[in-house]
Design a protein around this motif. Structure first.
Motif, PDB file in Angstrom:
ATOM      1  N   GLY A 193       0.812  -1.214   0.000  1.00 27.92           N
ATOM      2  CA  GLY A 193       0.000   0.000   0.000  1.00 27.92           C
ATOM      3  C   GLY A 193       0.841   1.258   0.000  1.00 27.92           C
ATOM      4  N   LEU A 194       1.920   1.277   0.783  1.00 31.31           N
ATOM      5  CA  LEU A 194       2.792   2.455   0.819  1.00 31.31           C
ATOM      6  C   LEU A 194       3.441   2.695  -0.541  1.00 31.31           C
ATOM      7  N   LEU A 195       3.965   1.644  -1.139  1.00 31.19           N
ATOM      8  CA  LEU A 195       4.607   1.806  -2.445  1.00 31.19           C
ATOM      9  C   LEU A 195       3.598   2.256  -3.499  1.00 31.19           C
ATOM     10  N   PHE A 196       2.403   1.702  -3.457  1.00 28.98           N
ATOM     11  CA  PHE A 196       1.365   2.091  -4.417  1.00 28.98           C
ATOM     12  C   PHE A 196       0.944   3.545  -4.214  1.00 28.98           C
ATOM     13  N   ALA A 197       0.802   3.942  -2.942  1.00 32.41           N
ATOM     14  CA  ALA A 197       0.336   5.300  -2.647  1.00 32.41           C
ATOM     15  C   ALA A 197       1.323   6.352  -3.136  1.00 32.41           C
ATOM     16  N   TYR A 198       2.611   6.080  -3.009  1.00 32.13           N
ATOM     17  CA  TYR A 198       3.606   7.107  -3.336  1.00 32.13           C
ATOM     18  C   TYR A 198       4.218   6.932  -4.720  1.00 32.13           C
ATOM     19  N   ALA A 199       4.125   5.730  -5.288  1.00 30.32           N
ATOM     20  CA  ALA A 199       4.633   5.535  -6.648  1.00 30.32           C
ATOM     21  C   ALA A 199       3.514   5.654  -7.671  1.00 30.32           C
ATOM     22  N   GLY A 200       2.263   5.451  -7.230  1.00 24.99           N
ATOM     23  CA  GLY A 200       1.127   5.580  -8.132  1.00 24.99           C
ATOM     24  C   GLY A 200       0.952   4.416  -9.086  1.00 24.99           C
ATOM     25  N   SER A 201       1.630   3.306  -8.810  1.00 23.33           N
ATOM     26  CA  SER A 201       1.537   2.146  -9.694  1.00 23.33           C
ATOM     27  C   SER A 201       1.804   0.882  -8.899  1.00 23.33           C
ATOM     28  N   THR A 222       6.620  11.820  10.648  1.00 23.13           N
ATOM     29  CA  THR A 222       7.836  11.341  11.301  1.00 23.13           C
ATOM     30  C   THR A 222       9.040  11.765  10.479  1.00 23.13           C
ATOM     31  N   ASP A 223      10.212  11.468  11.026  1.00 21.80           N
ATOM     32  CA  ASP A 223      11.427  11.681  10.246  1.00 21.80           C
ATOM     33  C   ASP A 223      11.980  10.365   9.715  1.00 21.80           C
ATOM     34  N   TRP A 224      11.136   9.325   9.739  1.00 25.44           N
ATOM     35  CA  TRP A 224      11.548   8.032   9.202  1.00 25.44           C
ATOM     36  C   TRP A 224      11.551   8.081   7.683  1.00 25.44           C
ATOM     37  N   GLN A 225      12.505   7.374   7.088  1.00 21.62           N
ATOM     38  CA  GLN A 225      12.546   7.265   5.636  1.00 21.62           C
ATOM     39  C   GLN A 225      11.367   6.416   5.173  1.00 21.62           C
ATOM     40  N   LEU A 226      10.667   6.901   4.164  1.00 22.06           N
ATOM     41  CA  LEU A 226       9.491   6.191   3.659  1.00 22.06           C
ATOM     42  C   LEU A 226       9.833   4.768   3.237  1.00 22.06           C
ATOM     43  N   LEU A 227      10.928   4.611   2.495  1.00 19.27           N
ATOM     44  CA  LEU A 227      11.274   3.283   2.005  1.00 19.27           C
ATOM     45  C   LEU A 227      11.678   2.347   3.129  1.00 19.27           C
ATOM     46  N   THR A 228      12.203   2.878   4.219  1.00 18.96           N
ATOM     47  CA  THR A 228      12.513   2.020   5.366  1.00 18.96           C
ATOM     48  C   THR A 228      11.239   1.420   5.937  1.00 18.96           C
ATOM     49  N   ALA A 230       8.376   1.038   4.343  1.00 25.90           N
ATOM     50  CA  ALA A 230       7.813   0.127   3.343  1.00 25.90           C
ATOM     51  C   ALA A 230       8.576  -1.195   3.304  1.00 25.90           C
ATOM     52  N   CYS A 231       9.901  -1.121   3.350  1.00 28.78           N
ATOM     53  CA  CYS A 231      10.714  -2.339   3.280  1.00 28.78           C
ATOM     54  C   CYS A 231      10.542  -3.196   4.529  1.00 28.78           C
ATOM     55  N   LEU A 232      10.488  -2.561   5.693  1.00 29.41           N
ATOM     56  CA  LEU A 232      10.269  -3.330   6.921  1.00 29.41           C
ATOM     57  C   LEU A 232       8.894  -3.995   6.897  1.00 29.41           C
ATOM     58  N   SER A 233       7.905  -3.295   6.370  1.00 27.48           N
ATOM     59  CA  SER A 233       6.567  -3.887   6.260  1.00 27.48           C
ATOM     60  C   SER A 233       6.577  -5.084   5.312  1.00 27.48           C
ATOM     61  N   LEU A 234       7.248  -4.927   4.172  1.00 34.74           N
ATOM     62  CA  LEU A 234       7.359  -6.051   3.244  1.00 34.74           C
ATOM     63  C   LEU A 234       8.094  -7.218   3.887  1.00 34.74           C
ATOM     64  N   PHE A 235       9.129  -6.914   4.651  1.00 36.85           N
ATOM     65  CA  PHE A 235       9.903  -7.986   5.280  1.00 36.85           C
ATOM     66  C   PHE A 235       9.101  -8.712   6.350  1.00 36.85           C
ATOM     67  N   VAL A 236       8.184  -8.016   7.011  1.00 35.09           N
ATOM     68  CA  VAL A 236       7.292  -8.707   7.951  1.00 35.09           C
ATOM     69  C   VAL A 236       6.500  -9.787   7.211  1.00 35.09           C
ATOM     70  N   GLY A 237       6.054  -9.473   5.995  1.00 38.17           N
ATOM     71  CA  GLY A 237       5.392 -10.491   5.185  1.00 38.17           C
ATOM     72  C   GLY A 237       6.316 -11.651   4.882  1.00 38.17           C
ATOM     73  N   ALA A 238       7.562 -11.349   4.548  1.00 36.16           N
ATOM     74  CA  ALA A 238       8.538 -12.407   4.282  1.00 36.16           C
ATOM     75  C   ALA A 238       8.819 -13.222   5.534  1.00 36.16           C
ATOM     76  N   PHE A 285      14.938  -2.287  -1.529  1.00 35.39           N
ATOM     77  CA  PHE A 285      15.606  -2.597  -0.267  1.00 35.39           C
ATOM     78  C   PHE A 285      17.002  -1.998  -0.184  1.00 35.39           C
ATOM     79  N   GLU A 286      17.669  -1.837  -1.324  1.00 34.64           N
ATOM     80  CA  GLU A 286      19.024  -1.295  -1.308  1.00 34.64           C
ATOM     81  C   GLU A 286      19.077   0.153  -0.833  1.00 34.64           C
ATOM     82  N   HIS A 287      17.925   0.816  -0.749  1.00 38.19           N
ATOM     83  CA  HIS A 287      17.884   2.198  -0.288  1.00 38.19           C
ATOM     84  C   HIS A 287      17.673   2.297   1.225  1.00 38.19           C
ATOM     85  N   SER A 288      17.587   1.161   1.908  1.00 37.08           N
ATOM     86  CA  SER A 288      17.330   1.198   3.346  1.00 37.08           C
ATOM     87  C   SER A 288      18.331   0.326   4.093  1.00 37.08           C
ATOM     88  N   ASP A 289      19.336   0.961   4.674  1.00 32.97           N
ATOM     89  CA  ASP A 289      20.305   0.221   5.486  1.00 32.97           C
ATOM     90  C   ASP A 289      19.650  -0.362   6.735  1.00 32.97           C
TER      91      ASP A 289
END
Length: 670
Positions: A193-201, A222-228, A230-238, A285-289
């Motif tokens: 949902g986050l990726l869709f909302a901000y990428a529009g696709s 927040t001051d959290w990076q958006l992709l962080t 999103a990636c953590l949410s995706l990883f919870v699925g994994a 994922f490469e954008h989020s250490d």
């Protein structure tokens, strides 16, 4: 000649068609026109078609032919398109071959393993449906279809874990798998949902093309990076699908299902869906250490500490199940170390040797008349020579013996962890190193207890002489026998792949640029760059493997298992007594299940009961519904007192009302 899109549709839909035919017309749902023999012929034909088509697709990809297109548009809302389509590239082509080849072996194996089972046709329908679901997942070119395949494999897993639905333990296991995976899927949906909302696709290519722009955005408020986020949410699925701690608790209990699905779903394919998904999303994922650090630490914990639990298990299938948890941890470490190609390489080699071990365990169970307790085995080598040899090959591949497939992939994971620059990499390096010893210990423990040493068919070990296996059969200790050819043939074929897969695929997958731009392959990754620089072929690499620390840790595990379970079998019991606290911790699986059942489940039930009693019955029923009814009743009762039926009473009330109104009006004017 069949065009490319028609071929892709055939590959995906052939197993679905056979699953529908056998499921509807072979199980009594719409008649029992299809018998047992016809059911396995039909479903095996469907999977064989998919396997042959996948090989053709792999060859086309090697020749440079890739595909990214839409089959049809499912819905259009504003400018957002919801499509069904295929992305055929090196990653998906490789996964298609792995899924269909292992599935084909499992289908053939099932003929012998489930020969006497009354749910024969239903089982074949389920595993064909699973194959379709997994193909839709790996062939998708957008997040909508990915989620469809993701949930479909979860549904079929639920059905197969609870295949023996009359047994409470099977019902508990599939419910547990369902609930734990819903936790992971909640995070997965948030990430999509986050990726869709901000990428529009929802299309992979369009989302990945905007990764640099998305990396500069912050999560709202927040001051959290958006992709962080999103990636953590995706990883919870994994974590849920690929059984990473603490969402790993469903996988050992899933052994309640028949053994063939343990190989197909819980070793080779479904549990690797999370690994595949992270690799597919590697440009994000490469954008989020932070996300990489979380992955490498959680993977390292699973690689070492979940593997240790296999040392105290006595059920042959559960030992292999905890081995799966450990190997999934290794793959996750590779993902966290940004060595995505290494993770996929280990995913592929692991699929073959772990499917071999699960199917070999099933062959042992057949030979032992459906007894799964290793304490009741021993000395099976002379009774089951083919099963013995193939399981030995699978064991050597699993522990990472040089020249076997597991060696080439595991060694690169350890090296990648040692050179990774993310937080937690040092812990991951030492955890994966220690994991080599642990893997060797529990693997050779199983091997020695089952195939060597004293024959314990009469239950003299103290284990029950008559067990009850997880397929619902009553075990007894007659003379073991070798399994029929439909069981041993898949074992032999998987054993061959367990030896040669590493040799065949290491060059193209890691050093010859097979993946291209499909996933992120960091040329500047310290470990990968050094390994590529020093790479002199698979022979030299394997010979060098005899001189490095992981090999000697492997040997140490072998020696300890040999001494404790062949030379001096009394040692393990003395160790368990001397370290009773540690043994109790391991026997209770670090109390993950206890926390889930006694704390989280009870707290959830208490919360639900409170919401039911206080919220539903108290506020909604008591105050809103019944309360409003009582207010209406009181008003009606009061109004009834003024309804006398006499006209002069009503006229008097009207005059009083007019006087009150005129008085109020005069006061307002003045």
């Amino acid at each position: 000649m069949m065009n490319a899109q028609s071929l892709y549709l055939l590959i995906a839909l052939a197993p679905l068609a056979t699953a529908i035919v056998v499921g509807f017309f072979g199980t009594g749902f719409m008649g029992s026109w299809i018998g047992r023999r016809a059911s396995h012929i039909i479903t095996i034909l469907g999977v064989a078609i998919s396997f042959a088509g996948s090989l053709i697709v792999l060859q086309q990809v090697l020749d440079g032919q890739v595909f990214d297109g839409t089959v049809y548009t499912w819905s259009l809302i504003g400018t957002a398109k919801f499509e069904i389509g295929f992305l055929i590239d090196p990653l998906s082509a490789l996964m298609m071959v792995v899924v269909t080849s292992v599935s084909l072996m499992v289908h053939i194996y099932t003929i012998g393993y489930m020969a006497d089972d009354p749910g024969y046709q239903r089982f074949f329908s389920y595993i064909s449906l699973f194959t379709f679901s997994m193909l839709m997942l790996v062939m998708s070119n957008n997040m909508l279809q990915l989620f469809f395949g993701w949930e479909a494999v979860g549904l079929v897993s639920y059905l197969l874990i609870g295949f023996y639905y009359t047994r409470p333990s099977a019902v508990f296991a599939n419910l547990k798998a369902f609930l734990v995976n819903r936790v992971g899927d909640f995070g997965f949906v948030l990430g999509i949902g986050l990726l869709f909302a901000y990428a529009g696709s929802l299309h992979y290519g369009e989302v990945f093309a905007q990764a640099d722009r998305l990396a500069g955005l912050s999560f709202p408020g927040t001051d959290w990076q958006l992709l962080t986020v999103a990636c953590l949410s995706l990883f919870v699925g994994a974590m849920g699908k690929s059984a990473q701690a603490p969402l790993h608790v469903w996988l050992p209990d899933s052994m309640e299902g028949p053994t063939p699905i343990s190989a197909l779903i819980h070793a080779a394919t479904m549990v690797t869906a999370g690994i595949f998904m992270v690799a597919r999303f590697s440009p994000v994922f490469e954008h989020s250490d932070t996300a990489l650090a979380v992955m490498i630490v959680i993977g390292a914990f699973g690689a070492l500490f979940l593997g240790i639990l296999g040392v105290v298990q006595n059920d042959i299938k559960r030992v292999v199940a905890y081995s799966t948890l450990s190997q999934l941890g290794y793959m996750t470490v590779a993902l966290g170390a940004s060595a995505y190609s290494v993770a996929i390489f280990h995913l592929m080699t692991h699929a073959f040797f772990k499917a071999l071990l699960f199917l070999g365990a099933g062959s042992v169970i057949i030979g032992m008349h459906h007894d799964q307790d290793m304490r009741n085995m021993g000395g099976l080598r002379k009774y089951m020579p083919i099963t013995w040899l193939t399981m030995l090959i699978g064991t050597l591949a699993l522990v990472g013996t040089p020249f076997f497939s597991g060696f080439y992939s595991k060694e690169h994971i350890i090296e990648a962890a040692g050179a990774a620059g993310v937080w937690g990499a040092n812990f991951a390096y030492y955890a994966t190193l220690c994991g080599v010893f642990v893997t060797s210990l529990y693997s050779f423990r199983l091997y020695f207890m089952v195939f060597h040493g004293k024959e314990r068919f009469g239950g003299a070990s103290g284990a029950p002489a008559h067990g009850h296996d997880e397929e619902g059969h009553d075990g007894h200790h007659g003379t073991p026998r070798e399994s029929p050819w439909v069981v041993t043939l898949p074992l032999a074929l998987l054993a061959v792949m367990s030896v040669v897969a590493g040799v065949w695929f290491i060059d193209p997958l890691l050093f010859d640029g097979y993946f291209g731009q499909t996933i992120v392959v960091l040329a500047q990754h310290p470990a990968m760059a050094e390994l590529a620089h020093e790479w002199h072929g698979w022979v030299a690499f394997a010979l060098h493997g005899f001189t490095v620390l992981p090999f000697w840790l492997l040997v140490a595990g072998f020696v300890v298992a040999w001494y404790c379970y062949l030379v001096n079998p009394a040692v393990p019991a003395r160790i368990a007594t001397s370290f009773s606290g540690l043994y109790r911790l391991l026997d209770n699986k670090y109390y993950f299940d206890w926390v889930n059942e006694q704390i989280i489940a009870r707290a959830t039930r208490a919360l639900g009961r409170g919401l039911w009693q206080g919220g539903d019955r108290g506020v909604i029923d008591g105050l809103v519904v019944n309360g409003s009814a009582r207010v209406v009743g009181m008003v009606a009762a009061a109004g009834r007192l003024m309804q006398s039926g006499y006209i002069y009473h009503y006229a008097f009330a009207m005059i009083i009302g007019i006087m009150v109104f005129l008085t109020f009006f005069v006061l307002m004017v003045h």
